[in-house]
Design a protein around this motif. Structure first.
Motif, PDB file in Angstrom:
ATOM      1  N   ASN A  84       0.857  -1.183   0.000  1.00  0.00           N
ATOM      2  CA  ASN A  84       0.000   0.000   0.000  1.00  0.00           C
ATOM      3  C   ASN A  84       0.896   1.237   0.000  1.00  0.00           C
ATOM      4  O   ASN A  84       1.434   1.622   1.030  1.00  0.00           O
ATOM      5  CB  ASN A  84      -0.924  -0.015   1.215  1.00  0.00           C
ATOM      6  N   GLY A 130       1.234   4.958   0.037  1.00  0.00           N
ATOM      7  CA  GLY A 130       0.419   6.116   0.341  1.00  0.00           C
ATOM      8  C   GLY A 130       0.929   7.352  -0.387  1.00  0.00           C
ATOM      9  O   GLY A 130       2.002   7.369  -0.987  1.00  0.00           O
ATOM     10  N   LYS A 131       0.140   8.392  -0.323  1.00  0.00           N
ATOM     11  CA  LYS A 131       0.512   9.664  -0.929  1.00  0.00           C
ATOM     12  C   LYS A 131       1.533  10.356  -0.028  1.00  0.00           C
ATOM     13  O   LYS A 131       1.584  10.105   1.170  1.00  0.00           O
ATOM     14  CB  LYS A 131      -0.727  10.521  -1.106  1.00  0.00           C
ATOM     15  N   CYS A 190     -13.348   7.231   4.219  1.00  0.00           N
ATOM     16  CA  CYS A 190     -12.351   6.668   3.299  1.00  0.00           C
ATOM     17  C   CYS A 190     -11.649   5.516   4.006  1.00  0.00           C
ATOM     18  O   CYS A 190     -11.767   5.356   5.217  1.00  0.00           O
ATOM     19  CB  CYS A 190     -11.340   7.736   2.866  1.00  0.00           C
ATOM     20  N   ARG A 239      -8.326   4.233   2.367  1.00  0.00           N
ATOM     21  CA  ARG A 239      -6.920   4.360   1.969  1.00  0.00           C
ATOM     22  C   ARG A 239      -6.709   5.677   1.247  1.00  0.00           C
ATOM     23  O   ARG A 239      -7.654   6.282   0.753  1.00  0.00           O
ATOM     24  CB  ARG A 239      -6.526   3.216   1.033  1.00  0.00           C
ATOM     25  N   ASP A 240      -5.454   6.085   1.146  1.00  0.00           N
ATOM     26  CA  ASP A 240      -5.120   7.332   0.446  1.00  0.00           C
ATOM     27  C   ASP A 240      -5.626   7.336  -0.991  1.00  0.00           C
ATOM     28  O   ASP A 240      -6.075   8.358  -1.498  1.00  0.00           O
ATOM     29  CB  ASP A 240      -3.606   7.564   0.432  1.00  0.00           C
ATOM     30  N   ARG A 241      -5.572   6.194  -1.647  1.00  0.00           N
ATOM     31  CA  ARG A 241      -5.964   6.160  -3.058  1.00  0.00           C
ATOM     32  C   ARG A 241      -7.454   6.439  -3.252  1.00  0.00           C
ATOM     33  O   ARG A 241      -7.904   6.709  -4.355  1.00  0.00           O
ATOM     34  CB  ARG A 241      -5.564   4.837  -3.697  1.00  0.00           C
ATOM     35  N   CYS A 253      -8.881   9.009  -1.971  1.00  0.00           N
ATOM     36  CA  CYS A 253      -9.037  10.460  -1.838  1.00  0.00           C
ATOM     37  C   CYS A 253      -8.587  11.156  -3.116  1.00  0.00           C
ATOM     38  O   CYS A 253      -7.609  10.753  -3.739  1.00  0.00           O
ATOM     39  CB  CYS A 253      -8.207  10.971  -0.664  1.00  0.00           C
ATOM     40  N   LYS A 254      -9.283  12.227  -3.479  1.00  0.00           N
ATOM     41  CA  LYS A 254      -8.959  12.972  -4.698  1.00  0.00           C
ATOM     42  C   LYS A 254      -7.727  13.836  -4.502  1.00  0.00           C
ATOM     43  O   LYS A 254      -7.451  14.320  -3.408  1.00  0.00           O
ATOM     44  CB  LYS A 254     -10.135  13.851  -5.102  1.00  0.00           C
ATOM     45  N   LYS A 293      -5.064  12.911   1.772  1.00  0.00           N
ATOM     46  CA  LYS A 293      -4.757  11.616   2.378  1.00  0.00           C
ATOM     47  C   LYS A 293      -5.934  11.168   3.238  1.00  0.00           C
ATOM     48  O   LYS A 293      -6.682  11.993   3.751  1.00  0.00           O
ATOM     49  CB  LYS A 293      -3.514  11.719   3.265  1.00  0.00           C
ATOM     50  N   CYS A 303     -10.816  12.222   4.101  1.00  0.00           N
ATOM     51  CA  CYS A 303      -9.807  12.797   3.215  1.00  0.00           C
ATOM     52  C   CYS A 303      -9.491  14.218   3.686  1.00  0.00           C
ATOM     53  O   CYS A 303     -10.398  15.032   3.837  1.00  0.00           O
ATOM     54  CB  CYS A 303     -10.314  12.821   1.778  1.00  0.00           C
TER      55      CYS A 303
END
Length: 79
Positions: free
Chosen positions: A28, A30-31, A50, A52-54, A56-57, A61, A71
């Motif tokens: 995983n 993350g951003k 949410c 996971r970070d993915r 979120c736009k 995060k 997020c």
């Protein structure tokens, strides 16, 4: 060999479990950035917005903030 409907359901359930276990084992990534600190105690935890970070736009995060996972804009450092 003919499968009964309950055998077919069992096989389907096992395949779904294997798929979920495999996707959880992937790395995983993350951003960049850090989740903002939230130091207040929560009387209860709200439902997450949410996972996971993915999810979120943009650069946001998925962090625990204001008593729920949501997020948020990340901090660039922990200072």
């Amino acid at each position: 060999m003919k499968l009964s409907s309950s055998s077919g359901l069992t096989v389907g359930f096992l395949l779904i479990c294997l798929y979920m276990a495999q996707s959880g084992s992937q790395k995983n990534v993350g951003k960049p950035g850090y989740c903002p600190e939230f130091l207040l105690s929560c009387p209860f935890i709200l439902l997450p917005l949410c996972r996971r970070d993915r999810g979120c736009k943009g650069a946001k995060k998925c962090c625990f903030y204001n008593c729920k996972r949501q997020c948020v804009e990340p901090w660039s450092s922990l200072d």
